[in-house]
Design a protein around this motif. Structure first.
Motif: not given
Length: 131
Positions: A117-129
């Motif tokens: 149904a979907r692909l999910e991912w969370s990115c650390l807030s400090w990881n601007q790159l």
């Protein structure tokens, strides 16, 4: 750059030590090395025996330069499985070569092939790159 299928190597027994080393690099990059307790044996059990997590090494010019680790979840609303991307990591000297984008395209292929149904991912807030 190599084709999308050539850019990834499914992690098997021989690749577990390489994956372990790359995960350590990510822990160092995120300043979380003290929390890195996974062993090669733990990875072997999770990936090869229990099959609760999946992993690919990211390849560039014949070298192992990163990895993706993901697992399946389930959406009750969609009534289908989903993919959650736990880690995507590319060694610093190989960034800006489109490998992160290819990692997401690879997972999109996995989603489509497995009717997710979907692909999910969370990115650390400090990881601007990574944003």
């Amino acid at each position: 750059m190599a084709s999308l299928s050539d850019a990834f190597l499914k992690v098997g027994k021989d690749e577990i030590p390489i994956l372990h080393s790359l995960i350590r690099e990510l822990a160092i990059y995120e300043k979380m090395e003290s929390q890195f307790i996974a062993t090669i044996e733990m990875l072997e059990k999770s990936i090869l025996e229990e099959k609760i997590v999946n992993a690919f090494l990211i390849m560039f010019e014949g070298k192992h330069v990163g990895y993706i680790v993901y697992f399946y979840n389930y959406s009750t609303f969609a009534g289908k499985k989903t993919i959650y991307l736990e880690d995507v990591y590319v060694k610093e000297e190989y960034r800006k070569n489109g490998l992160g984008t290819k990692a997401f395209l690879k997972l999109a292929e996995e989603c489509k092939a497995n009717d997710c149904a979907r692909l999910e991912w969370s990115c650390l807030s400090w990881n601007q790159l990574a944003k």
